[in-house]
Design a protein around this motif. Structure first.
Motif, PDB file in Angstrom:
ATOM      1  N   LYS A  49     -34.795 -28.501 -54.968  1.00 21.85           N
ATOM      2  CA  LYS A  49     -34.354 -27.595 -56.022  1.00 21.85           C
ATOM      3  C   LYS A  49     -34.675 -26.133 -55.741  1.00 21.85           C
ATOM      4  O   LYS A  49     -34.395 -25.282 -56.550  1.00 21.85           O
ATOM      5  N   ALA A  50     -35.302 -25.872 -54.639  1.00 17.46           N
ATOM      6  CA  ALA A  50     -35.689 -24.492 -54.313  1.00 17.46           C
ATOM      7  C   ALA A  50     -35.314 -24.214 -52.867  1.00 17.46           C
ATOM      8  O   ALA A  50     -35.037 -25.123 -52.092  1.00 17.46           O
ATOM      9  N   ASN A  51     -35.328 -22.961 -52.533  1.00 14.36           N
ATOM     10  CA  ASN A  51     -34.992 -22.565 -51.172  1.00 14.36           C
ATOM     11  C   ASN A  51     -35.971 -23.175 -50.173  1.00 14.36           C
ATOM     12  O   ASN A  51     -37.172 -23.258 -50.423  1.00 14.36           O
ATOM     13  N   ALA A  52     -35.449 -23.594 -49.063  1.00 15.02           N
ATOM     14  CA  ALA A  52     -36.283 -24.153 -48.006  1.00 15.02           C
ATOM     15  C   ALA A  52     -37.148 -23.058 -47.400  1.00 15.02           C
ATOM     16  O   ALA A  52     -36.742 -21.910 -47.298  1.00 15.02           O
ATOM     17  N   VAL A  53     -38.342 -23.459 -47.003  1.00 13.57           N
ATOM     18  CA  VAL A  53     -39.268 -22.517 -46.375  1.00 13.57           C
ATOM     19  C   VAL A  53     -39.660 -23.095 -45.031  1.00 13.57           C
ATOM     20  O   VAL A  53     -40.088 -24.232 -44.934  1.00 13.57           O
ATOM     21  N   ARG A  54     -39.491 -22.315 -44.002  1.00 13.90           N
ATOM     22  CA  ARG A  54     -39.880 -22.762 -42.667  1.00 13.90           C
ATOM     23  C   ARG A  54     -41.383 -22.670 -42.521  1.00 13.90           C
ATOM     24  O   ARG A  54     -42.049 -21.882 -43.176  1.00 13.90           O
ATOM     25  N   THR A  56     -42.934 -21.268 -40.369  1.00 15.72           N
ATOM     26  CA  THR A  56     -43.327 -19.949 -39.884  1.00 15.72           C
ATOM     27  C   THR A  56     -43.277 -18.897 -40.988  1.00 15.72           C
ATOM     28  O   THR A  56     -43.581 -17.741 -40.739  1.00 15.72           O
ATOM     29  N   SER A  57     -42.898 -19.278 -42.210  1.00 18.46           N
ATOM     30  CA  SER A  57     -42.827 -18.318 -43.313  1.00 18.46           C
ATOM     31  C   SER A  57     -44.210 -17.786 -43.646  1.00 18.46           C
ATOM     32  O   SER A  57     -45.217 -18.451 -43.445  1.00 18.46           O
ATOM     33  N   THR A  61     -44.489 -16.074 -49.193  1.00 14.96           N
ATOM     34  CA  THR A  61     -43.158 -16.666 -49.355  1.00 14.96           C
ATOM     35  C   THR A  61     -43.280 -18.145 -49.664  1.00 14.96           C
ATOM     36  O   THR A  61     -42.591 -18.679 -50.549  1.00 14.96           O
ATOM     37  N   LEU A  62     -44.162 -18.821 -48.958  1.00 15.19           N
ATOM     38  CA  LEU A  62     -44.396 -20.246 -49.197  1.00 15.19           C
ATOM     39  C   LEU A  62     -44.893 -20.469 -50.621  1.00 15.19           C
ATOM     40  O   LEU A  62     -44.385 -21.336 -51.343  1.00 15.19           O
ATOM     41  N   HIS A  63     -45.873 -19.694 -51.047  1.00  7.98           N
ATOM     42  CA  HIS A  63     -46.416 -19.841 -52.404  1.00  7.98           C
ATOM     43  C   HIS A  63     -45.356 -19.583 -53.464  1.00  7.98           C
ATOM     44  O   HIS A  63     -45.304 -20.290 -54.475  1.00  7.98           O
TER      45      HIS A  63
END
Length: 183
Positions: A49-54, A56-57, A61-63
């Motif tokens: 339901k949310a943008n994917a985070v790599r 390496t983010s 951004t991850l939080h």
């Protein structure tokens, strides 16, 4: 308005680059169970339901992505293995936010067990943030084996708008475990 319909699945990546070397493999197992035609349960996965985070983010951004996912979740499934770290993982932060900020009920699933009838005996698997919230009773948590029927039952019942778990050390009865064929 954000609808809270998803289940946030949390696990320790164990700091591994290869997901197959971490507890990610249990997440993949759950996705497979949800897709089986032999079950009428379909997982609404908050991670989708949310943008994917790599990997390496940046941590910020991850939080931000995790907060977005938690805000749309009705509960949190926490997968604990023998390898789960006590501190220093994103899992610890996820548990803290899920309980303290989003007030999500926790479904704590233990790998390698057929039944969970005394969750306190498994405290050695708890990350410190989970242990604190269980011990101070701020977490609503049911403890289950990492098994499909128990997991799907708990996910369907214990939600922000569903049945109250009723404590931090709750578990299914021996009869329920027998009914599922676990013991």
């Amino acid at each position: 308005m954000v609808y809270r319909t998803g289940t946030y699945i949390a696990f320790d990546g164990l700091g591994k680059i290869n997901p197959a070397d971490s507890d990610f493999r249990y997440y993949v197992t759950i996705q497979g169970w949800s897709k089986l035609k032999t079950t009428d349960f379909k997982l609404t996965n908050s991670h989708e339901k949310a943008n994917a985070v790599r990997d390496t983010s940046k941590l910020e951004t991850l939080h931000a992505s995790i907060r977005q996912r938690l805000a749309s979740s009705k509960n949190m499934l926490v997968i604990l293995s023998d390898d789960t770290r006590k501190r220093g993982s994103v899992l610890s932060w996820e548990i803290e936010k899920a309980v303290d900020q989003y007030e999500l009920p926790l479904i704590v699933a233990y790998t390698g067990y057929n039944s969970i009838l005394a969750p306190q005996a498994l405290a050695n698997r708890w990350p410190s943030t989970l242990a604190k919230r269980i011990n101070d009773r701020s977490a609503a948590a049911i403890h289950i084996p990492f098994k499909r029927d128990a997991m799907f039952d708990a996910i369907g019942r214990f939600t922000v708008n569903g049945e109250d778990i009723g404590g931090s050390l709750q578990f299914y009865t021996e009869a329920a475990h027998r009914g599922w064929g676990y013991i």
